[in-house]
Design a protein around this motif. Structure first.
Motif, PDB file in Angstrom:
ATOM      1  N   GLY A   9       0.820  -1.200   0.000  1.00 57.29           N
ATOM      2  CA  GLY A   9       0.000   0.000   0.000  1.00 57.29           C
ATOM      3  C   GLY A   9       0.856   1.254   0.000  1.00 57.29           C
ATOM      4  N   GLY A  10       0.196   2.392  -0.191  1.00 51.97           N
ATOM      5  CA  GLY A  10       0.918   3.656  -0.186  1.00 51.97           C
ATOM      6  C   GLY A  10       0.089   4.773  -0.753  1.00 51.97           C
ATOM      7  N   LEU A  11       0.774   5.881  -1.052  1.00 53.09           N
ATOM      8  CA  LEU A  11       0.142   7.061  -1.615  1.00 53.09           C
ATOM      9  C   LEU A  11       0.465   7.134  -3.103  1.00 53.09           C
ATOM     10  CD1 LEU A  11      -1.292   9.826  -1.326  1.00 53.09           C
ATOM     11  CD2 LEU A  11       0.953  10.793  -0.732  1.00 53.09           C
ATOM     12  N   VAL A  12      -0.555   7.338  -3.915  1.00 57.63           N
ATOM     13  CA  VAL A  12      -0.356   7.398  -5.366  1.00 57.63           C
ATOM     14  C   VAL A  12      -1.306   8.442  -5.942  1.00 57.63           C
ATOM     15  CG1 VAL A  12      -2.034   5.557  -5.808  1.00 57.63           C
ATOM     16  CG2 VAL A  12      -0.186   5.979  -7.461  1.00 57.63           C
ATOM     17  N   GLN A  13      -0.906   9.048  -7.037  1.00 61.19           N
ATOM     18  CA  GLN A  13      -1.783  10.010  -7.698  1.00 61.19           C
ATOM     19  C   GLN A  13      -2.836   9.298  -8.527  1.00 61.19           C
ATOM     20  OE1 GLN A  13       0.796  12.664  -9.940  1.00 61.19           O
ATOM     21  NE2 GLN A  13       0.852  14.125  -8.240  1.00 61.19           N
ATOM     22  N   ALA A  14      -3.936   9.976  -8.736  1.00 61.83           N
ATOM     23  CA  ALA A  14      -4.996   9.426  -9.574  1.00 61.83           C
ATOM     24  C   ALA A  14      -4.429   9.046 -10.947  1.00 61.83           C
ATOM     25  CB  ALA A  14      -6.123  10.430  -9.727  1.00 61.83           C
ATOM     26  N   GLY A  15      -4.845   7.892 -11.426  1.00 63.64           N
ATOM     27  CA  GLY A  15      -4.332   7.372 -12.679  1.00 63.64           C
ATOM     28  C   GLY A  15      -3.128   6.467 -12.521  1.00 63.64           C
ATOM     29  N   GLY A  16      -2.568   6.435 -11.333  1.00 65.79           N
ATOM     30  CA  GLY A  16      -1.396   5.621 -11.074  1.00 65.79           C
ATOM     31  C   GLY A  16      -1.735   4.177 -10.761  1.00 65.79           C
ATOM     32  N   SER A  17      -0.698   3.430 -10.396  1.00 62.41           N
ATOM     33  CA  SER A  17      -0.839   1.986 -10.146  1.00 62.41           C
ATOM     34  C   SER A  17      -0.148   1.595  -8.854  1.00 62.41           C
ATOM     35  CB  SER A  17      -0.223   1.184 -11.292  1.00 62.41           C
ATOM     36  OG  SER A  17      -0.874   1.446 -12.513  1.00 62.41           O
ATOM     37  N   LEU A  18      -0.666   0.543  -8.256  1.00 62.01           N
ATOM     38  CA  LEU A  18      -0.039  -0.106  -7.100  1.00 62.01           C
ATOM     39  C   LEU A  18      -0.271  -1.599  -7.216  1.00 62.01           C
ATOM     40  CD1 LEU A  18      -1.052   2.085  -3.993  1.00 62.01           C
ATOM     41  CD2 LEU A  18       1.256   1.783  -4.904  1.00 62.01           C
TER      42      LEU A  18
END
Length: 127
Positions: A9-18
Motif C-alpha cells: 500500500g501507499g500514496l499514489v496520484q490518480a491514474g497511477g498503479s499499485l
C-alpha cells in the motif's frame, strides 16, 4: 491456521498503479480461495475481487477492468494489481482466505465467508 500479511500500500496520484501482496503461511495456500476487500473512511467493508483455488477470478463492478487478482501458489502469495486508480479507491485493503478445493466452483464475495484475514494495508489516491 493461516496467517496473512499484506504489503504494497501507499500514496499514489490518480491514474497511477499499485500492486498489493498477501503473503500466506501456515498451510497449503493452493487449498484456499482468496479475496480482497476494502474499507474506505466512514464506509463498510466491501468486496473487491476473489480468486478460486483453481485460478478463476471475479471482480466487483467498481474495479472491473482496472484491477487484477492473481496468485502464486509456489510463493504462497496473492496479489492485487491496481491500475487507473481513482480517489474513490482510497481505503484500507484487506486480503482474506478460506478453505476450498480445486474443483470448488463458488465465488466468495462476502466477508463472513472468509475465515482468515490480514491486518490491512492503506491505499491513498490523491486527486
Amino acid at each position: 491456521q493461516v496467517q496473512l500479511v499484506e504489503s504494497g500500500g501507499g500514496l499514489v496520484q490518480a491514474g497511477g498503479s499499485l500492486r498489493l501482496s498477501c503473503a500466506a503461511s501456515g498451510r497449503t495456500f493452493s487449498s484456499y480461495a482468496m479475496g480482497w476487500f476494502r474499507q474506505g473512511p466512514g464506509k463498510e467493508r466491501e468486496f473487491v475481487a476473489t480468486i478460486r483455488s483453481g485460478g478463476n477470478t471475479y471482480y466487483a463492478d467498481s474495479v472491473k477492468g482496472r484491477f487484477t487478482i492473481s496468485r502464486d501458489n509456489v510463493k504462497n502469495t496473492g496479489y492485487l494489481q491496481m491500475n487507473s486508480l481513482k480517489p474513490e479507491d482510497t481505503a484500507v485493503y484487506y486480503c482474506a482466505a478460506r478453505r476450498s478445493t480445486y474443483s470448488d466452483s463458488n465465488y466468495y464475495t462476502t466477508a463472513f465467508q472468509y475465515d482468515y484475514w490480514g491486518q490491512g494495508t492503506q491505499v491513498t489516491v490523491s486527486s
